[in-house]
Write an enzyme that holds these catalytic residues in place. Structure first.
Site, mmCIF file in Angstrom:
data_model
loop_
_atom_site.group_PDB
_atom_site.id
_atom_site.type_symbol
_atom_site.label_atom_id
_atom_site.label_comp_id
_atom_site.label_asym_id
_atom_site.label_seq_id
_atom_site.Cartn_x
_atom_site.Cartn_y
_atom_site.Cartn_z
ATOM 1 N N LEU A 85 -12.855 -11.852 -22.367
ATOM 2 C CA LEU A 85 -13.535 -11.441 -23.589
ATOM 3 C C LEU A 85 -14.354 -10.167 -23.384
ATOM 4 C CD1 LEU A 85 -14.458 -12.043 -26.532
ATOM 5 C CD2 LEU A 85 -16.317 -13.412 -25.548
ATOM 6 N N ASP A 86 -14.074 -9.158 -24.213
ATOM 7 C CA ASP A 86 -14.859 -7.920 -24.254
ATOM 8 C C ASP A 86 -15.036 -7.296 -22.870
ATOM 9 O OD1 ASP A 86 -15.173 -8.144 -27.006
ATOM 10 O OD2 ASP A 86 -17.016 -9.312 -26.822
ATOM 11 N N ALA A 87 -13.975 -7.298 -22.069
ATOM 12 C CA ALA A 87 -14.098 -6.790 -20.708
ATOM 13 C C ALA A 87 -13.015 -5.777 -20.362
ATOM 14 C CB ALA A 87 -14.056 -7.950 -19.715
#
Length: 303
Positions: free
Chosen positions: A246-248
């Site tokens: 997630l969001d990486a």
């Protein structure tokens, strides 16, 4: 490292000529720039700009070149063959050439949830010709009424709208894959679903996401509230490639704006949404103009 300031696509193209863009990644070696220049000059082309990056600690060569040429002297198929030969000479990991005026625009699908600001901004920029893409469809897990401004816009321009409600156990990924088949890349314009690793692998192409925060801070839900409660003095937006985590994913673009104790949660949100729109549009534009290359595992080179 040779680095020229980033600038818009070359505007001064002589009459009868075309603008070409070449993006290159290969093991570093002596003479790459010379061979690149020779390839273009031998066909009567003229380099307008070149940006080169070689990391201090890795023998990897990255470059982006803009050049003008006469298509009668250098037909598109010959241009492709010449750059393919250059690629083979240097065992390139990536060699991409585009001629924006004659090559097809990138075909994209846009996914969005309830919030409209990023989606409608992209549609508006597309209508004005400020994004070099063709939008094949819009997919949402939120049902918009037929008289909604987004739906009216899509109907007017004959862009299909697909409503696919999701649940925790069914994210409709197989149906989404069918709808986005044949696209060049996908855009998550505030699509509030985490794409599975199997979905990302099955699609096999880049997915660009917008996060309303400065990664890696304030991941997950309600980042504006998280930032507000943390008393930050800078807020931002981050556009990045989607990965299973997630969001990486590798970051393409980030934008910031100063805030203060005088800001309310509402003003935080307004400023954040404005940053999100600009940041996502700039990331898409950079990607389409061949400015973005993967660098190491989690980084990017953005010329």
């Amino acid at each position: 490292m040779l680095s020229l300031a980033r600038r818009p696509l070359s505007a001064a193209v002589p009459a009868g000529n075309l603008l070409g863009i070449h993006l290159f990644q290969c093991p570093d070696a002596v003479g790459i720039v010379a061979k690149l220049s020779e390839c273009i000059a031998s066909r009567g082309g003229n380099i307008h700009s070149v940006d080169v990056f070689v990391p201090d600690d890795r023998p990897v060569f990255y470059s982006r070149s803009e050049f003008t040429y006469n298509p009668r002297l250098w037909p598109r198929d010959a241009l492709h063959a010449d750059f393919l030969h250059l690629s083979n000479c240097f065992d390139a990991q990536r060699s991409t050439v585009r001629v924006p005026d004659i090559d097809p625009k990138y075909k994209i699908a846009v996914l969005a949830s309830k919030q409209d600001h990023c989606l409608f901004d992209l549609l508006h920029r597309w209508q004005e010709g400020r994004l070099p893409v063709d939008i094949s469809c819009v997919i949402s897990n939120h049902d918009r009424p037929t008289d909604n401004h987004v739906r009216r816009f899509l109907q007017r321009h004959e862009i299909p709208y697909h409503y696919l409600p999701t649940t925790t156990g069914n994210k409709r990924e197989e149906e989404i894959l069918e709808l986005i088949e044949g696209t060049d890349f996908a855009v998550l314009a505030r699509y509030m679903q985490v794409m599975s690793e199997s979905f990302i692998k099955a699609y096999g192409k880049d997915i660009i996401n917008i996060h309303h925060g400065l990664l890696p801070s304030f991941k997950g839900g309600s980042p504006s509230r998280q930032a507000f409660n943390a008393g930050v003095k800078l807020i931002g937006a981050t556009s990045h490639f989607v990965t299973p985590e997630l969001d990486a994913g590798p970051i393409i673009e980030q934008m910031v704006e100063r805030v203060s104790h005088r800001d309310t949660l509402q003003s935080f949100v307004v400023k954040s949404e404005n940053l999100e729109k600009q940041c996502l549009a700039e990331a898409i534009k950079s990607y389409c103009e061949l400015r973005v290359l993967p660098y190491e595992l989690m980084k990017t080179v953005v010329f």
